[in-house]
Enzyme design. Structure first.
Site, PDB file in Angstrom:
ATOM      1  N   CYS A 166      -4.905   8.469   5.209  1.00 35.28           N
ATOM      2  CA  CYS A 166      -4.367   7.304   4.498  1.00 35.28           C
ATOM      3  C   CYS A 166      -4.736   7.309   3.022  1.00 35.28           C
ATOM      4  CB  CYS A 166      -4.859   6.022   5.164  1.00 35.28           C
ATOM      5  SG  CYS A 166      -6.643   5.867   5.217  1.00 35.28           S
ATOM      6  N   GLU A 206       0.889  -1.173   0.000  1.00 33.44           N
ATOM      7  CA  GLU A 206       0.000   0.000   0.000  1.00 33.44           C
ATOM      8  C   GLU A 206       0.919   1.213   0.000  1.00 33.44           C
ATOM      9  OE1 GLU A 206      -1.593   3.138   0.678  1.00 33.44           O
ATOM     10  OE2 GLU A 206      -2.044   2.555   2.739  1.00 33.44           O
TER      11      GLU A 206
END
Length: 593
Positions: free
Chosen positions: A328, A294
């Site tokens: 995020c 990620e």
């Protein structure tokens, strides 16, 4: 109507039973976690609380400080490769025991954690705030709510998605049972970023432990102080359910520590930059372990002309400014339809001008500090590059009540317009409180602009027509899409999370993320054992008969032929060949035709 009444009564009764079950208090025990060395005296502005942190990095220890005040927090060892491998070896021993644990025991562990988190929200958010500079509200949104939602989802559905999943057997295996089994991989490794120190530890840990693994997590050198405290919560909860020691470990250090972890575990999860992600992949190739990456994000935020501008402007500000860009899935590229461009810029500028950044625990501030040293210099470099190429700053927030030693830890929230894709600000991940706004004229142009990026993590599309917003979002090349909202996907923990292109690959969260912590095994067994067993037909037994291939031809057509009559003729041939009779050459006749 009489037909529906029983169904209505049953539905109402079911709903009442569910409600009553929810009212039954949980039997999860309370745990006591030592907080004596992390509790603060509450005074963040004493002159003697600031220290100078040299830019030169120690290689044997990780220095920790509050980014909002530069107050010293302590240090942790930078583990050497041999020390990392020893931690992994201990975790591997613990995993062999934990793999035999019941889902009941695992759910109890989750309930204990959930109870502690709810009862100690202030403590958890305070520690996150001190270690990363974010506000208490941002810590609650990004740390507490997301983690509680993940725990709730695992409690509700986790066991269901880890049980064997039965699949169709196909035409040739109707006498078989086909299923997929999900067993633990072993030791999962995770290297996580600093932006959400609590959730970034709990997110991979919860999935790994619930699926029967152990996990070793390397926390960022910028958030080691909080990470080591959060480990205490986890280990105390594990001890309360009788789990083996060393099942979950948090390690501290720098690149050398992370490299040793990658080479020792059975799977690696990495949250960080694309550059480091590529190095992780190269290292993981040596042991051929699965990798979930990620990486960076530069989410597009598209606003059509038929929206409620004040509402969308407020969402945009939250998406860009949350925790100084510590979200995020940060919104960093704002594409606004030309018909509402001016009104949107005016509205979001009004909001940004009202935002005040400051030490989050010493006053009522809307935005905190930047976690990493010297990052404000990078943000200013990106802004200067845009200004040199024709961009314009139209609004900035303010910064207040900052100690002299922490001035460089703040960057005022900024609205910048007249940007284009030649500017580094629209190409590189900023990770800062900057709204870069660009106009578009058509939906096609918006899609083209949004896809013109090396990143592909998330997007948000706003329109008065949900169908239109959905259509635009479906054309964007990214892993996460929110229609008429921003970043709401992550609160739906049944959904996978991850990106494409330089934003990485693989998924955590959801069914996909949970099963990614498992060895996925295909299993086939006899359905009616021992009454019906697999037996190799005589024409293809060794030594293979002369008509072996002819038998196979007819068998294939019997099973998969498109015409029912051809399949029946082929079946007759199969039976003749099995019983030693001369078959009808239907296949040869069709080929000649």
């Amino acid at each position: 109507m009489a037909f529906w009444w029983p169904l209505i009564v049953i539905a109402i009764a079911f709903a009442i039973c569910r409600l009553l079950l929810m009212l039954i208090p949980s039997n999860a025990p309370s745990i006591d976690v030592d907080t004596s060395d992390v509790l603060d005296d509450g005074n963040h502005m004493k002159d003697n609380s600031f220290i100078y942190i040299p830019s030169r990095r120690h290689t044997d220890k990780v220095q920790c400080y509050e980014p909002a005040t530069m107050k010293y927090l302590g240090y942790f060892p930078a583990l050497k490769p041999d020390e990392v491998k020893e931690r992994v070896a201990q975790a591997r021993k613990a995993q062999k025991i934990w793999a035999k644990s019941s889902f009941k025991q695992r759910r109890l562990f989750l309930r204990i954690l959930l109870k502690y988190i709810i009862e100690h929200q202030d403590l958890i958010c305070n520690i996150s705030s001190r270690d990363t500079g974010k506000t208490m509200v941002d810590a609650s949104l990004g740390e507490i709510m997301t983690t509680c939602e993940k725990i709730h989802w695992l409690l509700s559905e986790g066991e269901k998605w880890l049980k064997p999943e039965y699949r169709s057997c196909g035409r040739s295996m109707r006498h078989k049972i086909a299923k997929v089994e999900f067993s633990p991989l072993g030791v999962v490794g995770a290297i996580v970023s600093w932006n959400y120190p609590f959730h970034n530890i709990f997110n991979p840990m919860l999935a790994a432990v619930f699926s029967g693994n152990s996990i070793v997590i390397k926390v960022s050198e910028h958030a080691s102080w909080s990470g080591c405290f959060y480990l205490r919560i986890i280990q105390t909860a594990l001890a309360a359910v009788g789990a083996p020691e060393n099942l979950v470990e948090v390690i501290t250090g720098f690149a050398e520590t992370g490299e040793a972890l990658v080479s020792s575990v059975d799977k690696i999860i990495f949250v960080g930059s694309p550059g480091v992600g590529k190095m992780i992949m190269r290292s993981a190739a040596d042991t051929l372990i699965p990798v979930t990456l990620e990486l960076g994000g530069k989410d597009a935020f598209i606003v059509c002309e038929d929206v409620d501008v004040p509402h969308v402007a407020q969402v945009a500000a939250r998406g860009a400014l949350q925790s100084s860009g510590q979200n995020c899935a940060g919104a960093e590229r704002f594409y606004i339809h030309k018909d509402v461009y001016s009104s949107f810029v005016a509205e979001v500028s009004k909001i940004v001008k009202s935002v005040i950044a400051g030490p989050p625990l010493s006053g009522k501030y809307d935005m905190g500090a930047i976690c990493m040293q010297e990052h404000s210099e990078k943000l200013q470099y990106l802004v200067n590059d845009a200004l040199d190429k024709g961009a314009e700053i139209v609004a900035r927030g303010s910064v207040g009540n900052i100690g002299e030693g922490a001035v460089d830890q703040y960057f005022p929230p900024t609205v910048i317009v007249n940007v284009n894709h030649t500017m580094k600000l629209m190409q590189e991940e900023a990770f800062g409180p900057i709204l870069s706004i660009m106009k578009f004229s058509s939906d096609e142009e918006a899609v083209q602009l949004a896809n013109d990026s090396k990143y592909g993590l998330g997007c948000a599309v706003f329109s008065g027509s949900q169908r239109r917003a959905r259509h635009i979002a479906s054309q964007l090349h990214c892993g996460v899409a929110a229609v008429n909202d921003f970043a709401s996907n992550y609160m739906c923990q049944s959904l996978p999370f991850g990106g494409v292109k330089d934003s990485g690959f693989g998924r955590f969260a959801g069914i996909e993320g949970l099963r990614a912590c498992c060895l996925v095994k295909s299993v086939v067994e006899d359905r009616f054992w021992p009454l019906i067993k697999t037996k190799i037909p005589k024409p293809i037994q060794y030594p293979v008969a002369e008509n072996g291939f002819e038998f196979q031809e007819s068998l294939v057509e019997t099973l998969y032929g498109l015409n029912i009559w051809d399949r029946l003729r082929a079946l007759v041939n199969v039976l003749k060949l099995l019983f030693g009779q001369t078959p009808t050459p239907t296949s040869n006749r069709r080929r000649n035709d």
